[in-house]
Design a protein around this motif. Structure first.
Motif, mmCIF file in Angstrom:
data_model
loop_
_atom_site.group_PDB
_atom_site.id
_atom_site.type_symbol
_atom_site.label_atom_id
_atom_site.label_comp_id
_atom_site.label_asym_id
_atom_site.label_seq_id
_atom_site.Cartn_x
_atom_site.Cartn_y
_atom_site.Cartn_z
ATOM 1 N N MET A 1 0.839 -1.206 0.000
ATOM 2 C CA MET A 1 0.000 0.000 0.000
ATOM 3 C C MET A 1 0.866 1.245 0.000
ATOM 4 O O MET A 1 0.566 2.231 -0.628
ATOM 5 C CB MET A 1 -0.889 -0.013 1.249
ATOM 6 C CG MET A 1 -1.961 1.060 1.194
ATOM 7 S SD MET A 1 -2.805 1.266 2.758
ATOM 8 C CE MET A 1 -3.918 -0.083 2.752
ATOM 9 N N PHE A 2 1.977 1.168 0.720
ATOM 10 C CA PHE A 2 2.891 2.287 0.757
ATOM 11 C C PHE A 2 3.716 2.220 -0.517
ATOM 12 O O PHE A 2 4.614 1.420 -0.629
ATOM 13 C CB PHE A 2 3.786 2.126 1.998
ATOM 14 C CG PHE A 2 4.198 3.431 2.608
ATOM 15 C CD1 PHE A 2 5.251 3.466 3.480
ATOM 16 C CD2 PHE A 2 3.533 4.603 2.343
ATOM 17 C CE1 PHE A 2 5.634 4.654 4.082
ATOM 18 C CE2 PHE A 2 3.906 5.797 2.937
ATOM 19 C CZ PHE A 2 4.968 5.807 3.814
ATOM 20 N N LEU A 16 10.696 13.001 2.998
ATOM 21 C CA LEU A 16 10.135 11.723 2.564
ATOM 22 C C LEU A 16 9.576 11.909 1.165
ATOM 23 O O LEU A 16 8.928 12.902 0.893
ATOM 24 C CB LEU A 16 9.013 11.357 3.534
ATOM 25 C CG LEU A 16 8.284 10.053 3.380
ATOM 26 C CD1 LEU A 16 9.175 8.918 3.758
ATOM 27 C CD2 LEU A 16 7.086 10.049 4.314
ATOM 28 N N LEU A 48 4.508 21.093 10.615
ATOM 29 C CA LEU A 48 5.073 19.948 11.347
ATOM 30 C C LEU A 48 6.588 19.988 11.359
ATOM 31 O O LEU A 48 7.234 19.609 12.322
ATOM 32 C CB LEU A 48 4.597 18.664 10.642
ATOM 33 C CG LEU A 48 5.058 17.339 11.169
ATOM 34 C CD1 LEU A 48 4.155 16.873 12.255
ATOM 35 C CD2 LEU A 48 5.074 16.319 10.070
ATOM 36 N N LEU B 49 2.776 10.330 12.499
ATOM 37 C CA LEU B 49 3.817 11.174 13.073
ATOM 38 C C LEU B 49 3.151 12.279 13.863
ATOM 39 O O LEU B 49 2.192 12.871 13.393
ATOM 40 C CB LEU B 49 4.591 11.863 11.957
ATOM 41 C CG LEU B 49 5.763 11.167 11.343
ATOM 42 C CD1 LEU B 49 6.235 11.972 10.165
ATOM 43 C CD2 LEU B 49 6.893 11.047 12.338
ATOM 44 N N ALA B 51 3.989 15.946 16.103
ATOM 45 C CA ALA B 51 4.998 16.913 16.523
ATOM 46 C C ALA B 51 4.310 17.951 17.386
ATOM 47 O O ALA B 51 3.188 18.372 17.096
ATOM 48 C CB ALA B 51 5.640 17.580 15.310
ATOM 49 N N GLN B 75 -3.536 20.283 14.467
ATOM 50 C CA GLN B 75 -3.763 20.125 13.034
ATOM 51 C C GLN B 75 -3.564 18.668 12.654
ATOM 52 O O GLN B 75 -2.506 18.099 12.900
ATOM 53 C CB GLN B 75 -2.807 21.007 12.238
ATOM 54 C CG GLN B 75 -3.178 21.006 10.764
ATOM 55 C CD GLN B 75 -2.179 21.763 9.929
ATOM 56 O OE1 GLN B 75 -2.074 22.973 10.024
ATOM 57 N NE2 GLN B 75 -1.436 21.043 9.134
ATOM 58 N N PHE B 124 0.758 18.854 15.915
ATOM 59 C CA PHE B 124 0.572 18.507 14.504
ATOM 60 C C PHE B 124 0.642 17.002 14.359
ATOM 61 O O PHE B 124 1.573 16.374 14.838
ATOM 62 C CB PHE B 124 1.674 19.130 13.651
ATOM 63 C CG PHE B 124 1.664 20.616 13.682
ATOM 64 C CD1 PHE B 124 2.680 21.306 14.312
ATOM 65 C CD2 PHE B 124 0.646 21.328 13.101
ATOM 66 C CE1 PHE B 124 2.665 22.684 14.360
ATOM 67 C CE2 PHE B 124 0.627 22.705 13.144
ATOM 68 C CZ PHE B 124 1.643 23.383 13.776
ATOM 69 N N GLU B 126 0.472 13.918 11.461
ATOM 70 C CA GLU B 126 0.494 13.611 10.031
ATOM 71 C C GLU B 126 0.355 12.100 9.882
ATOM 72 O O GLU B 126 1.143 11.351 10.439
ATOM 73 C CB GLU B 126 1.837 14.061 9.445
ATOM 74 C CG GLU B 126 2.014 13.789 7.980
ATOM 75 C CD GLU B 126 1.686 14.987 7.098
ATOM 76 O OE1 GLU B 126 1.634 16.099 7.656
ATOM 77 O OE2 GLU B 126 1.481 14.804 5.913
ATOM 78 N N LEU B 128 0.894 8.989 7.788
ATOM 79 C CA LEU B 128 1.679 8.602 6.623
ATOM 80 C C LEU B 128 1.073 7.412 5.905
ATOM 81 O O LEU B 128 1.217 7.260 4.707
ATOM 82 C CB LEU B 128 3.105 8.256 7.043
ATOM 83 C CG LEU B 128 3.886 9.389 7.671
ATOM 84 C CD1 LEU B 128 5.245 8.895 8.108
ATOM 85 C CD2 LEU B 128 4.038 10.537 6.695
ATOM 86 N N GLN B 129 0.461 6.536 6.660
ATOM 87 C CA GLN B 129 -0.194 5.391 6.038
ATOM 88 C C GLN B 129 -1.418 5.072 6.869
ATOM 89 O O GLN B 129 -1.344 4.990 8.091
ATOM 90 C CB GLN B 129 0.760 4.198 6.023
ATOM 91 C CG GLN B 129 0.241 3.036 5.211
ATOM 92 C CD GLN B 129 1.285 1.948 5.049
ATOM 93 O OE1 GLN B 129 2.473 2.214 5.006
ATOM 94 N NE2 GLN B 129 0.832 0.729 4.968
#
Lengths: 234, 249
Positions: A1-2, A16, A48, B49, B51, B75, B124, B126, B128-129
């Motif tokens: 999937m990634f 990334l 971030l 992730l 932060a 966020q 924050f 995020e 990623l998957q």
């Protein structure tokens, strides 16, 4: 999937890069605007990664970087866009490239280029069969042909400090104190691009020095990328 | 009908887990230098992730400052490559805004906001998957990031999801199980005092089953807490070179 993803870490700076593939129908083999949209790189500098960035639409730096990555992909010749073509004139692959900065500590251009090239080398495209009569498109997820990446452009950035000292690979702090900057993108023994956005005027020999160092570094970085990619199993 | 594929007759779920088994959790604190606190957490295939920046002066309009409390600004964003189909808008779409406000509400209740009046804290997250349990992984990662930043909190905040399939409560659902259409209960709790900070249930669930599912989710949260706490304490012991830490219950 990634999907093919690579993470480039230059000291404290981390980017990334991930690819997504999509299928685009349209003209192929013609040098018009539409064909150039076969790869869409996008650099994300979110709050971030650093307190310098505000939430909201992409700022100037992110947009400039995205455009730089786009130009680099198209002019360096590292991918042959003909390879992305499935059915001439009808179907081709589109590469959506996302470069996400996770931790910002200066010299984002180098990190982005490294991540981009490594991710491209890591990309595999599944086989596509198109049924002529019904126009059905079927992708076969089991077959993977690696994308052929002809060369490995590597970027080296320098900053000018105090009008005559050149520092390579600047950190965020150094960038803030810089009086000028130069970025050289080299591939093997070829130059791909040189970018000097204003700042302190430099002499010929200083620029040549930068170019020489960039050429050296490009060989080392290319070897590093190849070694790393060989060591993972696909 | 969906329940038959998601939970086999032998009692195994679609990814081979037992009903009350959690996915593998891996995490690392302090992954970024720029942020005051950061953490990377994996729950199965969901990778998040977090932060934390702050506490710092209010950015933007001063009128938003709370005269007696810390202002928490969250966020939540999903990377464009996090889902099966490429996501067009990483942030700003309704789902992300809903998540953002849920995270803010969760942490408003747990962080000792009275200690920092008139300043702001940024969290924050995020993704990623994304493979189910986005809110849960986000809360867990944000807790670790807040700990890494040294922000005082009442307790860990641990979140877990649960559902009811074929008369069996299950915990920690992945994307397939979440999108199957069954009821989903998401809870964020303070594991040591067993108090619920955030609770959300959607879709239809018979009232008789609710307390069973909630109990299982609470146990799931405590299990996640044990996993996280164990590693956090080990790392602390290593850093401070103590043999063990004094625990106060």
């Amino acid at each position: 999937m990634f999907e093919p993803a690579t993470e480039a870490k230059l000291a404290d700076h981390c980017t990334l890069c991930v690819h997504r593939r999509g299928i685009l129908t349209g003209q192929a083999g013609q040098y018009n605007h539409y064909v150039w949209d076969k790869s869409i790189p996008n650099v994300e500098l979110s709050p971030l990664c650093s307190p310098n960035f505000r939430p909201g639409p992409p700022g100037e730096q992110a947009q400039v970087l995205s455009q730089n990555m786009d130009d680099l992909l198209k002019t360096s010749g590292c991918i042959n866009f003909e390879d992305l073509c499935i059915c001439p004139g009808k179907l081709s692959w589109v590469l959506h490239i996302s470069l996400v900065c996770l931790d910002y500590d200066g010299n984002i251009m180098d990190a982005c280029v490294l991540a981009l090239v490594a991710a491209l080398k890591n990309t595999c495209l599944p086989a596509v069969t198109v049924d002529e009569e019904t126009g059905d498109i079927k992708t076969d997820p089991t077959t993977h042909t690696p994308l052929s990446v002809a060369c490995c452009p590597v970027s080296t950035s320098f900053i000018v400090f105090d009008n005559n000292i050149l520092l390579v690979d600047p950190t965020n702090e150094e960038e803030k104190l810089a009086t000028g900057a130069v970025t050289v993108v080299a591939e093997g023994s070829n130059l791909v691009s040189i970018y000097k956005p204003g700042g302190t005027p430099l002499r010929d020999d200083q620029i040549e020095d930068c170019i020489d160092r960039a050429l050296e570094r490009s060989l080392e970085a290319a070897r590093l990328i190849d070694d790393t990619l060989c060591s993972i199993d696909r | 009908m969906a329940g038959m594929e998601l939970l086999s007759d032998q009692g195994f779920r679609i990814d081979g887990r037992k009903p009350n088994e959690l996915r593998r959790i891996r995490f690392k604190k302090g992954v970024f230098r720029q942020a005051d606190g950061s953490a990377y957490l994996e729950q199965g295939n969901t990778k998040v992730l977090a932060a934390v920046y702050g506490p710092h002066e209010i950015r933007g309009s001063r009128s938003k400052a709370l005269h007696d409390k810390l202002l928490i600004n969250c966020q939540y964003s999903m990377a464009t490559f996090s889902t099966q189909d490429r996501k067009r808008r990483p942030r700003g779409d309704r789902k992300a805004q809903e998540m953002t406000s849920h995270l803010k509400q969760t942490f408003d209740a747990v962080v000792l906001t009275e200690l920092y009046p008139k300043v702001q804290l940024d969290i924050f997250v995020e993704v990623l998957q994304s493979d189910g349990g986005n809110y849960c992984a986000s809360v867990n990662a944000a807790t670790l990031a807040l700990m890494d930043a040294g922000i005082p909190m009442k307790d860990y905040v641990i979140a877990c999801s649960g559902s009811h399939l074929r008369d069996t409560p299950i915990v920690d659902m992945n994307n397939l199980e979440e999108s199957s259409g069954g009821a989903e209960v998401v809870m964020a709790v303070l594991p040591r005092c067993e108090q619920i900070v955030f609770l959300e249930m959607n879709s239809r669930l018979h009232e008789d089953h609710l307390s069973g599912v909630m109990d299982h989710v609470m146990v799931g949260c405590k299990d996640i807490f044990n996993v996280l706490n164990q590693q956090v304490q080990d790392e602390l012991c290593q850093k401070t070179q103590l043999d063990k830490l004094v625990t106060t219950g």
